[in-house]
Design an enzyme around this catalytic site. Structure first.
Site, mmCIF file in Angstrom:
data_model
loop_
_atom_site.group_PDB
_atom_site.id
_atom_site.type_symbol
_atom_site.label_atom_id
_atom_site.label_comp_id
_atom_site.label_asym_id
_atom_site.label_seq_id
_atom_site.Cartn_x
_atom_site.Cartn_y
_atom_site.Cartn_z
ATOM 1 N N TRP A 4 7.971 -4.107 5.094
ATOM 2 C CA TRP A 4 6.579 -4.515 4.860
ATOM 3 C C TRP A 4 6.476 -5.692 3.912
ATOM 4 O O TRP A 4 5.665 -6.593 4.127
ATOM 5 C CB TRP A 4 5.742 -3.327 4.378
ATOM 6 C CG TRP A 4 5.507 -2.341 5.483
ATOM 7 C CD1 TRP A 4 5.994 -1.068 5.566
ATOM 8 C CD2 TRP A 4 4.758 -2.555 6.699
ATOM 9 N NE1 TRP A 4 5.583 -0.481 6.747
ATOM 10 C CE2 TRP A 4 4.831 -1.363 7.461
ATOM 11 C CE3 TRP A 4 4.035 -3.629 7.219
ATOM 12 C CZ2 TRP A 4 4.210 -1.232 8.711
ATOM 13 C CZ3 TRP A 4 3.415 -3.494 8.451
ATOM 14 C CH2 TRP A 4 3.503 -2.305 9.185
ATOM 15 N N ASP A 40 1.444 -3.686 -3.038
ATOM 16 C CA ASP A 40 1.027 -2.952 -1.841
ATOM 17 C C ASP A 40 1.351 -1.473 -2.078
ATOM 18 O O ASP A 40 2.512 -1.090 -2.165
ATOM 19 C CB ASP A 40 1.805 -3.509 -0.633
ATOM 20 C CG ASP A 40 1.513 -2.753 0.655
ATOM 21 O OD1 ASP A 40 0.757 -1.759 0.623
ATOM 22 O OD2 ASP A 40 2.058 -3.149 1.704
ATOM 23 N N LYS A 95 -2.649 6.943 5.048
ATOM 24 C CA LYS A 95 -1.470 7.739 4.723
ATOM 25 C C LYS A 95 -1.909 8.963 3.909
ATOM 26 O O LYS A 95 -1.843 10.077 4.367
ATOM 27 C CB LYS A 95 -0.460 6.943 3.902
ATOM 28 C CG LYS A 95 -0.246 5.539 4.345
ATOM 29 C CD LYS A 95 0.624 5.446 5.560
ATOM 30 C CE LYS A 95 0.896 3.986 5.884
ATOM 31 N NZ LYS A 95 1.476 3.809 7.181
HETATM 32 C C1 LIG Z 1 3.562 -0.248 2.914
HETATM 33 C C2 LIG Z 1 2.730 -0.727 4.061
HETATM 34 N N1 LIG Z 1 2.107 -1.917 3.975
HETATM 35 C C3 LIG Z 1 1.340 -2.382 4.967
HETATM 36 C C4 LIG Z 1 1.183 -1.671 6.128
HETATM 37 C C5 LIG Z 1 0.327 -2.234 7.228
HETATM 38 O O1 LIG Z 1 -0.841 -1.549 7.202
HETATM 39 P P1 LIG Z 1 -1.945 -1.607 8.345
HETATM 40 O O2 LIG Z 1 -1.361 -0.996 9.554
HETATM 41 O O3 LIG Z 1 -3.050 -0.812 7.711
HETATM 42 O O4 LIG Z 1 -2.320 -3.032 8.526
HETATM 43 C C6 LIG Z 1 1.772 -0.412 6.265
HETATM 44 C C7 LIG Z 1 1.581 0.388 7.499
HETATM 45 O O5 LIG Z 1 2.223 1.358 7.757
HETATM 46 C C8 LIG Z 1 2.573 0.069 5.209
HETATM 47 O O6 LIG Z 1 3.177 1.267 5.293
#
Ligand SMILES: Cc1ncc(COP(=O)(O)O)c(C=O)c1O
Length: 408
Positions: free
Chosen positions: A117, A208, A233
Protein backbone atom coordinates in the site's frame (compact mmCIF):
# COMPACT_ATOMS: atom_id res chain seq x y z
CA UNK A 1 -32.52 -19.39 11.11
CA UNK A 2 -30.50 -19.32 14.31
CA UNK A 3 -29.96 -16.11 16.32
CA UNK A 4 -26.60 -15.63 14.59
CA UNK A 5 -28.41 -15.72 11.20
CA UNK A 6 -26.22 -18.63 10.06
CA UNK A 7 -23.21 -16.38 9.87
CA UNK A 8 -19.66 -17.64 9.30
CA UNK A 9 -16.67 -16.34 11.22
CA UNK A 10 -15.22 -13.91 8.69
CA UNK A 11 -11.44 -13.47 8.91
CA UNK A 12 -11.39 -11.47 5.65
CA UNK A 13 -9.12 -8.44 5.28
CA UNK A 14 -11.75 -5.96 4.14
CA UNK A 15 -14.57 -5.42 3.77
CA UNK A 16 -14.63 -7.44 6.94
CA UNK A 17 -16.71 -8.62 9.85
CA UNK A 18 -18.96 -6.17 11.69
CA UNK A 19 -20.55 -6.76 15.10
CA UNK A 20 -23.85 -8.62 14.86
CA UNK A 21 -25.57 -6.15 17.21
CA UNK A 22 -24.63 -3.27 14.88
CA UNK A 23 -25.98 -5.11 11.84
CA UNK A 24 -29.23 -5.71 13.70
CA UNK A 25 -29.48 -2.10 14.83
CA UNK A 26 -28.85 -1.01 11.24
CA UNK A 27 -31.90 -2.99 10.14
CA UNK A 28 -34.00 -0.88 12.48
CA UNK A 29 -32.29 2.34 11.41
CA UNK A 30 -32.93 1.55 7.77
CA UNK A 31 -36.65 1.53 8.53
CA UNK A 32 -36.81 4.32 11.09
CA UNK A 33 -33.77 6.39 12.03
CA UNK A 34 -33.85 7.44 15.68
CA UNK A 35 -37.64 7.89 15.76
CA UNK A 36 -37.85 10.24 12.77
CA UNK A 37 -40.14 7.92 10.83
CA UNK A 38 -37.63 7.94 7.98
CA UNK A 39 -34.88 5.44 7.23
CA UNK A 40 -31.23 6.44 7.51
CA UNK A 41 -30.73 6.00 3.75
CA UNK A 42 -33.72 8.26 3.11
CA UNK A 43 -33.29 11.16 5.50
CA UNK A 44 -31.60 14.44 4.54
CA UNK A 45 -27.96 14.76 5.54
CA UNK A 46 -28.87 18.32 6.53
CA UNK A 47 -31.56 17.25 9.00
CA UNK A 48 -30.94 18.09 12.66
CA UNK A 49 -31.17 14.40 13.57
CA UNK A 50 -28.39 13.40 11.19
CA UNK A 51 -26.27 16.37 12.27
CA UNK A 52 -26.64 15.30 15.91
CA UNK A 53 -25.60 11.75 14.99
CA UNK A 54 -22.56 13.03 13.05
CA UNK A 55 -21.54 15.23 15.98
CA UNK A 56 -21.74 12.29 18.37
CA UNK A 57 -19.70 10.11 15.99
CA UNK A 58 -17.00 12.76 15.73
CA UNK A 59 -17.02 13.27 19.49
CA UNK A 60 -16.60 9.52 20.05
CA UNK A 61 -13.58 9.38 17.75
CA UNK A 62 -12.06 12.47 19.36
CA UNK A 63 -12.47 11.29 22.92
CA UNK A 64 -11.53 7.66 22.36
CA UNK A 65 -8.38 8.48 20.36
CA UNK A 66 -7.60 11.57 22.44
CA UNK A 67 -7.39 13.82 19.37
CA UNK A 68 -6.10 17.26 20.47
CA UNK A 69 -7.83 20.56 19.55
CA UNK A 70 -5.00 21.26 17.07
CA UNK A 71 -6.51 18.58 14.80
CA UNK A 72 -9.81 18.46 12.91
CA UNK A 73 -11.74 15.26 12.28
CA UNK A 74 -13.15 15.16 8.75
CA UNK A 75 -15.27 12.67 6.86
CA UNK A 76 -15.12 12.02 3.15
CA UNK A 77 -15.44 9.33 0.46
CA UNK A 78 -12.98 7.82 -2.00
CA UNK A 79 -11.29 5.39 0.40
CA UNK A 80 -7.61 5.10 1.22
CA UNK A 81 -6.87 5.34 -2.49
CA UNK A 82 -8.60 8.73 -2.69
CA UNK A 83 -6.28 9.91 0.08
CA UNK A 84 -3.18 8.69 -1.80
CA UNK A 85 -4.03 11.59 -4.15
CA UNK A 86 -5.57 14.07 -1.69
CA UNK A 87 -2.66 14.19 0.76
CA UNK A 88 -0.24 14.91 -2.06
CA UNK A 89 -2.33 17.75 -3.48
CA UNK A 90 -3.17 19.37 -0.12
CA UNK A 91 0.37 19.15 1.21
CA UNK A 92 1.89 20.42 -2.04
CA UNK A 93 -0.45 23.40 -1.68
CA UNK A 94 0.71 23.92 1.92
CA UNK A 95 4.35 23.74 0.87
CA UNK A 96 3.84 26.20 -1.99
CA UNK A 97 2.28 28.75 0.39
CA UNK A 98 5.23 28.34 2.76
CA UNK A 99 7.85 28.36 -0.04
CA UNK A 100 6.43 30.22 -3.07
CA UNK A 101 9.75 30.10 -4.93
CA UNK A 102 10.69 26.44 -4.27
CA UNK A 103 11.83 24.50 -7.32
CA UNK A 104 10.58 21.00 -8.15
CA UNK A 105 13.91 19.63 -6.94
CA UNK A 106 13.49 21.37 -3.57
CA UNK A 107 9.88 20.25 -3.13
CA UNK A 108 10.41 16.75 -1.76
CA UNK A 109 7.81 14.10 -0.95
CA UNK A 110 9.41 11.41 1.24
CA UNK A 111 7.82 7.93 1.16
CA UNK A 112 8.58 5.16 3.64
CA UNK A 113 7.85 2.00 1.65
CA UNK A 114 7.14 -0.99 3.86
CA UNK A 115 4.54 -2.82 1.80
CA UNK A 116 2.17 -2.92 -1.15
CA UNK A 117 0.00 0.00 0.00
CA UNK A 118 2.77 2.49 0.70
CA UNK A 119 4.32 1.48 -2.62
CA UNK A 120 1.04 2.29 -4.36
CA UNK A 121 0.76 5.60 -2.53
CA UNK A 122 4.26 6.57 -3.69
CA UNK A 123 3.35 5.66 -7.28
CA UNK A 124 0.33 7.95 -7.14
CA UNK A 125 2.49 10.76 -5.72
CA UNK A 126 4.86 10.35 -8.68
CA UNK A 127 1.95 10.47 -11.11
CA UNK A 128 0.56 13.69 -9.61
CA UNK A 129 3.70 15.65 -8.91
CA UNK A 130 5.59 15.54 -12.22
CA UNK A 131 7.28 18.89 -12.83
CA UNK A 132 6.32 20.35 -9.44
CA UNK A 133 7.92 18.04 -6.87
CA UNK A 134 10.34 15.17 -6.40
CA UNK A 135 9.17 11.92 -4.86
CA UNK A 136 11.86 10.14 -2.88
CA UNK A 137 11.89 6.75 -1.24
CA UNK A 138 13.03 7.49 2.31
CA UNK A 139 13.57 3.77 2.83
CA UNK A 140 12.49 0.59 1.00
CA UNK A 141 11.93 -2.39 3.27
CA UNK A 142 12.53 -4.91 0.47
CA UNK A 143 16.25 -4.16 0.69
CA UNK A 144 16.24 -5.56 4.26
CA UNK A 145 14.05 -8.59 3.60
CA UNK A 146 15.08 -12.22 3.87
CA UNK A 147 14.93 -12.77 0.10
CA UNK A 148 15.79 -9.23 -1.02
CA UNK A 149 12.41 -8.68 -2.72
CA UNK A 150 9.57 -9.17 -0.22
CA UNK A 151 7.94 -6.81 2.24
CA UNK A 152 8.61 -8.66 5.50
CA UNK A 153 10.09 -6.11 7.89
CA UNK A 154 10.30 -2.62 9.33
CA UNK A 155 13.80 -1.47 8.31
CA UNK A 156 16.46 -0.42 10.85
CA UNK A 157 16.11 3.21 11.95
CA UNK A 158 19.60 4.05 10.69
CA UNK A 159 18.38 3.39 7.13
CA UNK A 160 15.59 6.01 7.13
CA UNK A 161 16.73 9.15 5.29
CA UNK A 162 14.37 12.13 5.40
CA UNK A 163 14.86 15.38 3.48
CA UNK A 164 15.62 18.46 5.55
CA UNK A 165 12.29 20.20 4.88
CA UNK A 166 10.00 17.85 2.93
CA UNK A 167 6.48 18.69 1.75
CA UNK A 168 5.39 15.41 3.33
CA UNK A 169 6.71 12.29 5.00
CA UNK A 170 4.47 9.32 4.36
CA UNK A 171 4.13 5.92 6.00
CA UNK A 172 1.55 3.16 6.20
CA UNK A 173 1.15 2.07 9.81
CA UNK A 174 -0.21 -1.39 8.99
CA UNK A 175 0.40 -3.04 5.64
CA UNK A 176 -2.76 -5.10 5.19
CA UNK A 177 -1.49 -7.24 2.32
CA UNK A 178 1.96 -8.06 3.67
CA UNK A 179 1.15 -8.26 7.38
CA UNK A 180 3.87 -5.79 8.39
CA UNK A 181 3.16 -3.18 11.07
CA UNK A 182 5.13 -0.57 12.97
CA UNK A 183 5.46 -1.53 16.62
CA UNK A 184 3.57 0.59 19.15
CA UNK A 185 6.34 0.07 21.69
CA UNK A 186 8.29 3.24 20.97
CA UNK A 187 11.48 1.64 22.33
CA UNK A 188 11.28 -1.13 19.74
CA UNK A 189 13.55 -1.04 16.65
CA UNK A 190 10.35 -1.66 14.64
CA UNK A 191 8.58 1.49 15.93
CA UNK A 192 8.24 4.45 13.58
CA UNK A 193 11.42 6.54 14.11
CA UNK A 194 9.73 9.64 15.50
CA UNK A 195 13.08 10.72 16.98
CA UNK A 196 14.39 11.37 13.44
CA UNK A 197 11.78 14.09 12.79
CA UNK A 198 12.80 17.73 13.14
CA UNK A 199 11.74 19.11 16.53
CA UNK A 200 11.80 22.81 15.67
CA UNK A 201 8.84 22.86 13.25
CA UNK A 202 5.50 21.30 12.39
CA UNK A 203 6.48 18.23 10.38
CA UNK A 204 4.04 17.19 7.61
CA UNK A 205 3.90 13.57 8.75
CA UNK A 206 1.18 11.49 7.05
CA UNK A 207 0.05 8.04 8.17
CA UNK A 208 -2.28 5.57 6.48
CA UNK A 209 -4.16 3.84 9.31
CA UNK A 210 -6.72 2.15 7.05
CA UNK A 211 -6.39 -1.31 8.56
CA UNK A 212 -5.57 -0.49 12.16
CA UNK A 213 -7.79 2.51 12.93
CA UNK A 214 -9.46 2.21 16.36
CA UNK A 215 -7.84 -1.13 17.21
CA UNK A 216 -5.64 0.58 19.84
CA UNK A 217 -4.44 4.13 20.61
CA UNK A 218 -2.31 5.89 17.96
CA UNK A 219 1.23 6.55 19.19
CA UNK A 220 2.34 10.21 18.95
CA UNK A 221 -0.96 11.16 17.31
CA UNK A 222 -0.38 14.87 17.93
CA UNK A 223 2.87 14.76 15.94
CA UNK A 224 1.03 13.77 12.77
CA UNK A 225 -0.15 16.20 10.11
CA UNK A 226 -2.67 13.84 8.54
CA UNK A 227 -3.95 10.43 9.61
CA UNK A 228 -6.52 8.71 7.44
CA UNK A 229 -8.43 5.46 7.29
CA UNK A 230 -11.04 3.83 5.13
CA UNK A 231 -13.77 2.59 7.47
CA UNK A 232 -14.16 -0.88 5.98
CA UNK A 233 -11.80 -2.79 8.25
CA UNK A 234 -12.43 -1.98 11.86
CA UNK A 235 -15.35 0.36 12.06
CA UNK A 236 -17.87 0.12 9.27
CA UNK A 237 -18.75 -0.61 5.67
CA UNK A 238 -16.85 0.78 2.68
CA UNK A 239 -17.75 4.26 1.49
CA UNK A 240 -16.52 6.33 4.43
CA UNK A 241 -13.00 7.69 4.88
CA UNK A 242 -11.98 9.31 8.16
CA UNK A 243 -9.33 12.00 8.33
CA UNK A 244 -7.55 13.58 11.27
CA UNK A 245 -5.88 16.72 9.96
CA UNK A 246 -3.74 19.26 11.81
CA UNK A 247 -4.97 22.84 11.31
CA UNK A 248 -1.83 24.00 9.46
CA UNK A 249 -2.56 21.46 6.71
CA UNK A 250 -5.99 22.93 6.00
CA UNK A 251 -4.89 25.56 3.51
CA UNK A 252 -6.34 27.78 0.80
CA UNK A 253 -5.60 25.51 -2.16
CA UNK A 254 -6.73 28.13 -4.68
CA UNK A 255 -4.24 30.68 -3.34
CA UNK A 256 -1.55 27.97 -3.62
CA UNK A 257 -2.60 27.18 -7.20
CA UNK A 258 -2.08 30.86 -8.12
CA UNK A 259 1.51 30.43 -6.92
CA UNK A 260 2.05 27.34 -9.09
CA UNK A 261 0.80 24.40 -6.98
CA UNK A 262 -1.39 21.85 -8.80
CA UNK A 263 -5.11 22.70 -8.60
CA UNK A 264 -7.08 20.61 -6.11
CA UNK A 265 -10.57 19.25 -6.91
CA UNK A 266 -13.01 20.76 -4.44
CA UNK A 267 -14.08 17.43 -3.00
CA UNK A 268 -10.44 16.51 -2.24
CA UNK A 269 -9.57 19.81 -0.58
CA UNK A 270 -9.28 19.55 3.21
CA UNK A 271 -10.40 23.18 3.45
CA UNK A 272 -13.65 22.41 1.63
CA UNK A 273 -14.31 19.55 4.04
CA UNK A 274 -13.37 21.57 7.12
CA UNK A 275 -15.34 24.69 6.15
CA UNK A 276 -18.47 22.67 5.46
CA UNK A 277 -18.33 20.40 8.51
CA UNK A 278 -17.72 17.47 6.11
CA UNK A 279 -21.07 18.22 4.40
CA UNK A 280 -19.98 20.06 1.25
CA UNK A 281 -21.78 17.47 -0.83
CA UNK A 282 -23.90 14.47 0.13
CA UNK A 283 -21.87 12.24 2.43
CA UNK A 284 -22.08 8.43 2.65
CA UNK A 285 -24.93 8.63 5.14
CA UNK A 286 -25.47 4.89 5.65
CA UNK A 287 -21.75 4.16 6.11
CA UNK A 288 -21.49 7.01 8.63
CA UNK A 289 -24.50 5.61 10.48
CA UNK A 290 -23.04 2.12 10.77
CA UNK A 291 -19.60 3.40 11.78
CA UNK A 292 -21.29 5.66 14.34
CA UNK A 293 -23.08 2.66 15.82
CA UNK A 294 -19.76 0.77 16.00
CA UNK A 295 -18.16 3.69 17.85
CA UNK A 296 -21.08 3.89 20.29
CA UNK A 297 -20.73 0.19 20.98
CA UNK A 298 -16.97 0.52 21.45
CA UNK A 299 -17.56 3.20 24.07
CA UNK A 300 -20.08 1.02 25.88
CA UNK A 301 -17.56 -1.85 25.90
CA UNK A 302 -14.88 0.23 27.60
CA UNK A 303 -13.32 2.08 24.65
CA UNK A 304 -9.86 1.63 23.21
CA UNK A 305 -8.20 0.26 26.38
CA UNK A 306 -10.61 -2.69 26.18
CA UNK A 307 -10.00 -3.29 22.46
CA UNK A 308 -6.25 -2.88 22.84
CA UNK A 309 -6.14 -5.59 25.51
CA UNK A 310 -8.36 -8.02 23.60
CA UNK A 311 -6.48 -7.39 20.35
CA UNK A 312 -3.15 -7.89 22.12
CA UNK A 313 -4.27 -11.25 23.47
CA UNK A 314 -5.75 -12.40 20.15
CA UNK A 315 -2.55 -11.54 18.25
CA UNK A 316 -0.30 -13.09 20.90
CA UNK A 317 -2.15 -16.40 20.84
CA UNK A 318 -2.33 -16.47 17.05
CA UNK A 319 1.39 -15.82 16.58
CA UNK A 320 2.19 -18.45 19.22
CA UNK A 321 0.26 -20.99 17.12
CA UNK A 322 2.06 -19.87 13.95
CA UNK A 323 5.43 -20.25 15.72
CA UNK A 324 4.49 -23.68 17.00
CA UNK A 325 3.55 -24.70 13.45
CA UNK A 326 6.84 -23.32 12.19
CA UNK A 327 8.84 -25.29 14.74
CA UNK A 328 7.04 -28.45 13.70
CA UNK A 329 7.62 -27.81 9.98
CA UNK A 330 3.92 -27.25 9.18
CA UNK A 331 3.76 -23.45 8.79
CA UNK A 332 6.24 -20.78 7.77
CA UNK A 333 5.72 -17.19 8.84
CA UNK A 334 6.27 -14.51 6.21
CA UNK A 335 7.12 -11.55 8.41
CA UNK A 336 10.26 -11.07 10.47
CA UNK A 337 9.86 -11.12 14.24
CA UNK A 338 9.00 -7.73 15.76
CA UNK A 339 7.37 -6.37 12.56
CA UNK A 340 4.27 -8.59 12.65
CA UNK A 341 0.88 -6.98 12.34
CA UNK A 342 -1.74 -7.34 15.07
CA UNK A 343 -4.52 -7.07 12.51
CA UNK A 344 -3.31 -9.18 9.56
CA UNK A 345 -1.13 -12.25 10.19
CA UNK A 346 0.38 -13.81 7.07
CA UNK A 347 1.91 -17.30 6.89
CA UNK A 348 2.33 -20.29 4.59
CA UNK A 349 1.15 -23.85 5.06
CA UNK A 350 3.97 -26.09 3.89
CA UNK A 351 3.62 -29.13 1.65
CA UNK A 352 1.85 -30.14 -1.54
CA UNK A 353 -1.87 -29.30 -1.31
CA UNK A 354 -1.58 -28.40 2.39
CA UNK A 355 -2.83 -24.85 2.02
CA UNK A 356 -5.94 -26.06 0.22
CA UNK A 357 -6.55 -28.63 2.97
CA UNK A 358 -6.12 -25.96 5.62
CA UNK A 359 -8.64 -23.65 3.96
CA UNK A 360 -11.17 -26.43 3.34
CA UNK A 361 -10.91 -27.70 6.90
CA UNK A 362 -11.44 -24.20 8.26
CA UNK A 363 -14.43 -23.65 6.03
CA UNK A 364 -16.03 -26.89 7.24
CA UNK A 365 -15.92 -25.36 10.72
CA UNK A 366 -17.52 -22.13 9.49
CA UNK A 367 -14.34 -20.04 9.24
CA UNK A 368 -13.89 -18.05 6.02
CA UNK A 369 -11.83 -15.30 4.40
CA UNK A 370 -8.47 -16.89 5.25
CA UNK A 371 -6.86 -16.96 1.82
CA UNK A 372 -3.89 -14.62 1.50
CA UNK A 373 -3.82 -11.71 -0.92
CA UNK A 374 -3.19 -12.88 -4.49
CA UNK A 375 0.12 -10.99 -4.65
CA UNK A 376 1.55 -12.71 -1.55
CA UNK A 377 -0.25 -16.07 -1.40
CA UNK A 378 -0.46 -18.26 1.69
CA UNK A 379 -2.90 -17.62 4.52
CA UNK A 380 -3.91 -14.26 5.94
CA UNK A 381 -5.82 -14.05 9.19
CA UNK A 382 -7.42 -10.68 9.86
CA UNK A 383 -8.24 -10.11 13.50
CA UNK A 384 -10.16 -6.84 13.40
CA UNK A 385 -12.18 -5.59 16.37
CA UNK A 386 -15.35 -7.44 15.38
CA UNK A 387 -13.58 -10.81 15.69
CA UNK A 388 -14.16 -11.81 19.29
CA UNK A 389 -11.52 -13.52 21.38
CA UNK A 390 -13.67 -16.63 21.37
CA UNK A 391 -13.76 -16.64 17.57
CA UNK A 392 -9.99 -16.16 17.37
CA UNK A 393 -9.60 -19.02 19.87
CA UNK A 394 -11.66 -21.27 17.63
CA UNK A 395 -9.28 -20.67 14.73
CA UNK A 396 -6.25 -21.16 16.96
CA UNK A 397 -7.65 -24.48 18.21
CA UNK A 398 -8.13 -25.52 14.58
CA UNK A 399 -4.53 -24.55 13.76
CA UNK A 400 -3.21 -26.53 16.74
CA UNK A 401 -5.19 -29.57 15.64
CA UNK A 402 -3.96 -29.13 12.06
CA UNK A 403 -0.34 -29.08 13.29
CA UNK A 404 -0.87 -32.21 15.39
CA UNK A 405 -2.47 -34.10 12.49
CA UNK A 406 0.26 -33.03 10.07
CA UNK A 407 2.87 -34.43 12.46
CA UNK A 408 1.18 -37.82 12.77
C1 LIG B 1 -3.48 0.06 4.35
C2 LIG B 1 -4.40 0.33 3.21
N1 LIG B 1 -4.33 1.50 2.56
C3 LIG B 1 -5.14 1.80 1.54
C4 LIG B 1 -6.07 0.89 1.09
C5 LIG B 1 -6.95 1.25 -0.07
O1 LIG B 1 -8.17 1.54 0.45
P1 LIG B 1 -9.49 1.71 -0.42
O2 LIG B 1 -9.81 0.40 -1.00
O3 LIG B 1 -10.46 2.19 0.63
O4 LIG B 1 -9.23 2.76 -1.43
C6 LIG B 1 -6.22 -0.33 1.75
C7 LIG B 1 -7.25 -1.31 1.31
O5 LIG B 1 -7.29 -2.44 1.68
C8 LIG B 1 -5.37 -0.63 2.83
O6 LIG B 1 -5.46 -1.79 3.48
Amino acid sequence: MSSDHGRAINFGAGPSALPLSVLEETQTGLLNFEGTGMGIAEISHRSKEFQAFLDEFEHNIRTQLDVPPTHRILFTQGGGTGQFSAVVLNLLARYRLLHPQASAADTVLDYVVTGSWSKKAAEEARRLSGGVATVRTAVDARVYSKDGKSFDNIPPHAEFAFADDPALIYYCENETVDGVEFSHDLESPAAFPFHLLKQDRLVPLVADYSSSFMCRPIPRLADHAVIYAGAQKNIGPAGLTILIVREDCIVDVDAAAKLGAPPVPLTLSYKTLADSGSLYNTPSVLAIYMAGLVLRRMKQNGGLPFYEEVNRRKAKKLYAAIHEGEQKGVFRRKVQQGSESWMNAVFEVLGEGAEKNFLEGAEKQGMKGLKGHRSVGGIRVSLYNAITEQEADKLIAYMTQFIAEANN
